[in-house]
Scaffold this motif. Sequence first.
Motif, mmCIF file in Angstrom:
data_model
loop_
_atom_site.group_PDB
_atom_site.id
_atom_site.type_symbol
_atom_site.label_atom_id
_atom_site.label_comp_id
_atom_site.label_asym_id
_atom_site.label_seq_id
_atom_site.Cartn_x
_atom_site.Cartn_y
_atom_site.Cartn_z
ATOM 1 N N ASP A 195 0.816 -1.216 0.000
ATOM 2 C CA ASP A 195 0.000 0.000 0.000
ATOM 3 C C ASP A 195 0.850 1.267 0.000
ATOM 4 N N ASN A 196 1.926 1.281 0.784
ATOM 5 C CA ASN A 196 2.648 2.542 0.989
ATOM 6 C C ASN A 196 3.988 2.637 0.268
ATOM 7 N N LEU A 197 4.415 1.559 -0.385
ATOM 8 C CA LEU A 197 5.757 1.528 -0.942
ATOM 9 C C LEU A 197 5.916 2.438 -2.155
ATOM 10 N N LYS A 198 4.974 2.399 -3.074
ATOM 11 C CA LYS A 198 5.122 3.160 -4.316
ATOM 12 C C LYS A 198 5.215 4.665 -4.045
ATOM 13 N N TYR A 199 4.390 5.157 -3.142
ATOM 14 C CA TYR A 199 4.423 6.587 -2.840
ATOM 15 C C TYR A 199 5.774 6.986 -2.257
ATOM 16 N N LEU A 200 6.311 6.149 -1.379
ATOM 17 C CA LEU A 200 7.630 6.427 -0.802
ATOM 18 C C LEU A 200 8.674 6.482 -1.902
ATOM 19 N N LYS A 201 8.663 5.482 -2.772
ATOM 20 C CA LYS A 201 9.650 5.402 -3.838
ATOM 21 C C LYS A 201 9.531 6.590 -4.786
ATOM 22 N N ASP A 202 8.308 6.967 -5.131
ATOM 23 C CA ASP A 202 8.107 8.059 -6.082
ATOM 24 C C ASP A 202 8.434 9.428 -5.500
ATOM 25 N N THR A 203 8.388 9.550 -4.170
ATOM 26 C CA THR A 203 8.527 10.862 -3.530
ATOM 27 C C THR A 203 9.935 11.143 -3.029
ATOM 28 N N LEU A 204 10.609 10.122 -2.504
ATOM 29 C CA LEU A 204 11.938 10.361 -1.934
ATOM 30 C C LEU A 204 12.989 10.390 -3.032
ATOM 31 N N PRO A 205 13.768 11.446 -3.112
ATOM 32 C CA PRO A 205 14.819 11.503 -4.129
ATOM 33 C C PRO A 205 15.978 10.576 -3.791
ATOM 34 N N GLY A 206 16.449 9.848 -4.800
ATOM 35 C CA GLY A 206 17.656 9.052 -4.629
ATOM 36 C C GLY A 206 17.519 7.826 -3.765
ATOM 37 N N LEU A 207 16.312 7.265 -3.650
ATOM 38 C CA LEU A 207 16.126 6.068 -2.822
ATOM 39 C C LEU A 207 16.765 4.874 -3.525
ATOM 40 N N LEU A 208 17.795 4.307 -2.918
ATOM 41 C CA LEU A 208 18.575 3.256 -3.549
ATOM 42 C C LEU A 208 18.055 1.854 -3.252
ATOM 43 N N GLU A 209 17.527 1.653 -2.038
ATOM 44 C CA GLU A 209 17.190 0.283 -1.629
ATOM 45 C C GLU A 209 16.150 0.312 -0.524
ATOM 46 N N VAL A 210 15.227 -0.641 -0.580
ATOM 47 C CA VAL A 210 14.320 -0.873 0.537
ATOM 48 C C VAL A 210 14.509 -2.311 1.008
ATOM 49 N N SER A 211 14.438 -2.489 2.300
ATOM 50 C CA SER A 211 14.530 -3.818 2.910
ATOM 51 C C SER A 211 13.162 -4.141 3.504
ATOM 52 N N ILE A 212 12.560 -5.227 3.027
ATOM 53 C CA ILE A 212 11.196 -5.554 3.441
ATOM 54 C C ILE A 212 11.123 -7.038 3.799
ATOM 55 N N GLY A 213 10.559 -7.321 4.963
ATOM 56 C CA GLY A 213 10.450 -8.701 5.406
ATOM 57 C C GLY A 213 9.059 -9.075 5.858
ATOM 58 N N HIS A 214 8.623 -8.489 6.972
ATOM 59 C CA HIS A 214 7.391 -8.950 7.620
ATOM 60 C C HIS A 214 6.188 -8.869 6.684
#
Length: 237
Positions: A195-214
């Motif tokens: 639900d919230n990942l795309k907005y974070l990726k589209d908004t934060l400049p220079g986001l290189l990596e996300v770590s997602i588990g749970h």
Amino acid sequence: MTKLSVNINKIATLRNARGGDRPNVVQVAKDCERFGAEGITVHPRPDERHIRYRDVYDLKEVVTTEFNIEGNPTPDFLKLVKDVRPAQATLVPDAPDAITSNAGWDTLTHKDFLTDVIGELKELGIRTSIFVDPDVRMIEGASLVGTDRVELYTEAYAKGYPTSPEEAIRSYLVAARRAQDFGIGLNAGHDLDLDNLKYLKDTLPGLLEVSIGHALICDALYFGLENTIQLYLRQLK
């Protein structure tokens, strides 16, 4: 392009609940890569309640994407990281009894300690990242300790996103821009989901990596692991 690193701690939790070796964390890591994951993350804790130190050594032999080891830089953890030499070590100020990570570093108070640890790891060619809250002061402190990257602790963003995405991401956007000012790479993690990942990726400049588990492993119970990884990758691309 933002890379997806799959945290497989929950796979180890499931294995440990029953004993034995099912599911096998090494095989799951290999499958995650085969299904498209661009990195594998583990977070061994002193009580080994999910990922065990032995798992980390075993995973080193098979992980072909970026291997990221997270944890509190205690002497035992640092020995493990120095032995394994992953692509990235993410330093997290976890208390031994923490259920999950719940705060970032105070990079000003712990400046000398972090500088020493990061220096040791970088001498071995290990990229370093430190877990921080979206606080400009902590980003400025991170610039003084020599870290390659920071990982923004995104629990507050995830909690605020359903009500107001714009407000939830405000402090993260300021922190991300400040990191760019200092030439610090940007990672993010904690409570990110479909639900919230795309907005974070589209908004934060220079986001290189996300770590997602749970959330990813929970989604895999319904969608299957291969399909779930593809769903997350779509949010990032």
